[in-house]
Design an enzyme around this catalytic site. Structure first.
Site, PDB file in Angstrom:
ATOM      1  N   ASP A  46       9.171 -72.189 -23.935  1.00 58.05           N
ATOM      2  CA  ASP A  46       7.799 -72.606 -23.725  1.00 58.05           C
ATOM      3  C   ASP A  46       6.900 -71.432 -24.140  1.00 58.05           C
ATOM      4  O   ASP A  46       7.370 -70.318 -24.418  1.00 58.05           O
ATOM      5  CB  ASP A  46       7.573 -73.033 -22.257  1.00 58.05           C
ATOM      6  CG  ASP A  46       6.348 -73.917 -22.104  1.00 58.05           C
ATOM      7  OD1 ASP A  46       6.257 -74.645 -21.118  1.00 58.05           O
ATOM      8  OD2 ASP A  46       5.479 -73.896 -23.014  1.00 58.05           O
TER       9      ASP A  46
HETATM   10  C1  GLC Z   1       2.369 -75.201 -22.584  1.00 51.88           C
HETATM   11  C2  GLC Z   1       3.194 -76.201 -21.837  1.00 51.88           C
HETATM   12  C3  GLC Z   1       4.104 -77.006 -22.709  1.00 51.88           C
HETATM   13  C4  GLC Z   1       3.450 -77.237 -24.058  1.00 51.88           C
HETATM   14  C5  GLC Z   1       3.354 -75.881 -24.738  1.00 51.88           C
HETATM   15  C6  GLC Z   1       2.703 -75.984 -26.115  1.00 51.88           C
HETATM   16  O1  GLC Z   1       2.251 -74.013 -21.854  1.00 51.88           O
HETATM   17  O2  GLC Z   1       3.950 -75.725 -20.719  1.00 51.88           O
HETATM   18  O3  GLC Z   1       4.375 -78.242 -22.032  1.00 51.88           O
HETATM   19  O4  GLC Z   1       4.228 -78.121 -24.840  1.00 51.88           O
HETATM   20  O5  GLC Z   1       2.649 -74.934 -23.949  1.00 51.88           O
HETATM   21  O6  GLC Z   1       1.377 -76.376 -25.992  1.00 51.88           O
END
Ligand code: GLC
Length: 743
Positions: free
Chosen positions: A271
């Site tokens: 993430d």
């Molecule tokens: C965010 C979220 C994730 C998302 C990613 C990209 O922090 O936790 O669900 O897909 O970043 O935006």
């Protein structure tokens, strides 16, 4: 390309080029000319290196994505195309209800349709993979991201996860991610957040997770397994720890469990900056150690920390990281890009014409309207307050009567200008509605992380009182009042944890002022979570929970309120009596002093509260219809089940009301005796049935021993002989039961 050609490509790549493929950067790093110096340097990445990244997230629009693709491919030594990703959670331009509402449809076909449409619109804009579905099990309404999940039940979430992945990926069949081949009209699914991000302690965002191994395996992993078995192209790691080890560095979870036990061989992406956060977690002293932990744990792609690009070359060159680990990750990324046809056709179907044909087209909007209506949950309908009759004089009051932002917290690319409001839908129906906002959504002066949200929230208390007084005038003398209330979009989603899960106080004041002059109130609740609506529920004749319904909010709401659509939603997450109850869910484990609400009121020494009931305000699986159904007692084909055999459980359901309607018949099973504590009951089957008034139908379920497996005292996933109770009804508190013995 075939795998032989891919192997040759991998063999010909430099280490620098390989490490570039393991990095994902945000689109904000790239202007039309090239990398934007600022952000890239923040990550310690120089502009030339930025061009070597394997993936960019957050860019949409066929022109923008094509420009990025051309620019980066030209800089790639082997012309390897970019993987373009974004968060398309419940729609790209045609926005569907939030996933928690989609879960309330209890209809996997509906979710497959949503996945299919959002993929088609995304492919038209040049995307290759979406960061969806989010399949985290959620049981704590304080957490802002419950809106992204399909709810509190492992079995229902598994059904929905599979449907969403198949919809997004165009039904591509593959036993494993590495064997996928998608058509160009669809995109890949990146299932998230592995694992158990939905159980943060105290419902506090990004907090740690404290779970027993059995709860992890039996409750939190099944939906990820369903997504993997459906061929999900990618998986994303979660921010949280498990057993005090940050997931993104958790070799046991990511290699032994995810890869070996669950069979995932696709690309594992971190993430956002989750690799960098290993330093904050206190398990890595610096970027180099963070990169080492993550690559050893099997994280293939580094989203936006820069740790891989900054540190992996040095780690390989000093022998800390074998190049084989790099090659393993690059190989999976090349295979993924190949499964998406990127080498042959890096631009796919993207283009102005595809966008014009697909984005927000009539077919998509009609489906969004239907699915939204089917996601609403009718919680209360005293005196048959609903459906409204055309001749009734209705006052439409509340901040959501004219609100266009009903798209949900993860609808970045949805444009609220295209949302149909309640007012607009009423006017489309030829009505001249009496409408009064009554107040803003938030309290006067209230902000969410400094964001005011709307001009009405900048009003003074006196100005707000004026609005309330105007609304009271509109409500006086009307046959009925529809009050459209709820939390604001930015109170939900990532970073949206709330300790107080009621609607803003100003809306309660509005409700009380209206109730003082007109008690025929029908309340609509807009929310990204189950709210504590106890007092509103008591004083409303009818309550319809509409969640965040998406682009077609107004039309779907008016269709249901006037009876064109008979509501059929069933709660995918329990509605708490109060925030003091959460996490509250129907499948709680038995205790040594279990009690049913209201039994033994004088006995304090039981599993309960002294000051509130144990039961939620409304339980998982609950929802009303405009018609009524009766369900016969449960009959079993036998009260003995062998390990290799099966028995049939059946009921007859009858529409005893005056209109047609859809019932959602639910099958639950209780394991009465095992060598570990077991849930009070577990959902094991659902059947949606449409019945005309007076019509009846026999509903049958096949029960076999596989449905009864659990992780026993020796952590073996198996069954244990003994007695079981079968419950079949229209919500998780049904008492309609029969018993059988597994022999
Ligand atoms: C965010 C979220 C994730 C998302 C990613 C990209 O922090 O936790 O669900 O897909 O970043 O935006």
């Amino acid at each position: 390309m075939n795998h032989q050609e891919l192997r040759a490509l991998l063999a010909d790549m430099s280490l620098k080029e390989k490490i570039g493929q393991l990095t994902q950067l945000d689109a904000s790093f790239f202007s039309h000319e090239g990398p934007v110096t600022g952000p890239a340097s923040e990550l310690g990445i120089d502009e030339e290196d930025a061009f070597l990244c394997g993936s960019i997230l957050g860019a949409v629009g066929s022109e923008r994505t094509a420009q990025l693709q051309r620019m980066c491919m030209a800089k790639q030594p082997h012309g390897i195309p970019l993987l373009l990703m974004a968060d398309i959670i419940n729609g790209f331009k045609t926005i569907f209800p939030i996933p928690l509402a989609l879960g309330c449809t209890y209809d996997p076909d509906a979710l497959r349709t949503v996945g299919d449409i959002m993929a088609r619109e995304s492919a038209a804009t040049g995307l290759h993979v979406t960061f969806a579905p989010m399949v985290d099990l959620v049981r704590d309404a304080r957490w802002g991201r419950v809106m992204e999940s399909t709810g509190e039940d492992p079995w229902l979430n598994s059904l929905m996860a599979e449907a969403m992945v198949r919809g997004i990926q165009g039904g591509a069949e593959a036993a494993r991610a590495s064997e996928l081949k998608l058509d160009k009209k669809h995109i890949g699914a990146c299932t998230k957040h592995f694992a158990a991000y939905g159980a943060p302690v105290a419902g506090k965002e990004y907090n740690n997770v404290e779970l027993s191994m059995r709860s992890l395996l039996e409750d939190y992993l099944p939906a990820y397994q369903a997504a993997i078995s459906a061929g999900s192209s990618m998986i994303m790691t979660s921010f949280n720890t498990l057993d005090r080890i940050p997931v993104t560095a958790n070799k046991w979870l990511l290699r032994s469990v995810l890869r070996e036990q669950m069979g995932f061989d696709g690309v594992l992406i971190s993430d956002w900056n989750a690799i960098g956060e290993l330093i904050e977690h206190g398990v890595a002293a610096n970027s180099r150690e963070a990169a080492l932990l993550a690559i050893e744990a099997g994280v293939d792609m580094d989203m936006m920390s820069g740790c891989y690009m900054r540190s992996l070359t040095e780690l390989v060159e000093d022998g800390s990281v074998p190049v084989a680990l790099i090659d393993e990750a690059v190989w999976r990324i090349l295979v993924l890009k190949n499964s998406l046809n990127l080498f042959e056709d890096p631009f796919g179907i993207a283009g102005k014409q595809s966008e014009a044909e697909l984005l927000l087209n009539d077919k998509h909007k009609q489906l969004a309207r239907k699915i939204a209506a089917d996601s609403f949950v009718l919680l209360k309908n005293d005196k048959q307050a609903l459906p409204l009759k055309n001749q009734e004089q209705v006052a439409w009051i509340g901040p959501y009567t004219d609100e266009k932002n009903t798209l949900g917290a993860w609808s970045f690319f949805g444009e609220k200008q295209y949302t149909t409001t309640i007012r607009e839908a009423l006017e489309e129906r030829g009505l001249k509605p009496d409408i009064a906002a009554g107040c803003g959504i938030l309290n006067p002066g209230q902000t969410v992380y400094g964001f005011r949200y709307s001009t009405k929230n900048e009003m003074t208390a006196d100005q707000t009182q004026e609005l309330i007084d105007q609304a009271v005038q509109v409500a006086c003398g009307k046959d009925k009042v529809v009050l459209a209330l709820g939390e604001v979009n930015i109170q939900t989603g990532e970073g949206g944890s709330r300790a107080d899960i009621t609607i803003p106080a100003v809306q309660q004041r509005l409700f009380d002022a209206i109730y003082a002059v007109n008690q025929n109130i029908i309340t609509l609740i807009f929310a990204g979570r189950p709210l504590d609506i106890r007092s509103i529920n008591e004083q409303s004749q009818a309550v319809l929970y509409v969640w965040m319904p998406g682009t077609e909010a107004g039309g779907a709401i008016v269709d249901v309120l006037y009876g064109d659509v008979n509501p059929q939603g069933r709660l995918s997450m329990s509605l708490p009596y109060s925030v003091g109850q959460v996490p509250v869910y129907y499948s709680e484990l038995r205790t040594g002093r279990h009690t049913e609400d209201g039994s033994e009121p004088g006995n304090r020494f039981l599993t309960k509260y002294a000051d509130i009931p144990n039961n939620p305000l409304y339980p998982f699986g609950y929802g009303l219809s405009y018609t009524d159904f009766s369900i016969s007692p449960v009959s079993l084909s036998s009260d003995k089940l062998t390990s290799e055999g099966s028995i049939t459980a059946a009921v007859t359901i009858k529409n005893t009301g005056k209109s047609s309607g859809v019932a959602t018949v639910q099958l639950y099973i209780t394991d009465e005796l095992a060598n570990v504590a077991r849930p009070l009951r577990e959902l094991k089957g659902i059947k949606k049935i449409k019945l005309e008034s007076g019509q009846e139908e026999r509903v049958t379920y096949t029960i076999d021993s596989n449905m009864l497996r659990f992780y026993d005292i020796n952590m073996k996933y198996q069954t244990q002989q003994g007695w079981f109770t079968v419950w079949i009804g229209d919500n998780s508190q049904t008492r309609n039961s029969a018993r059988f013995e597994l022999i």
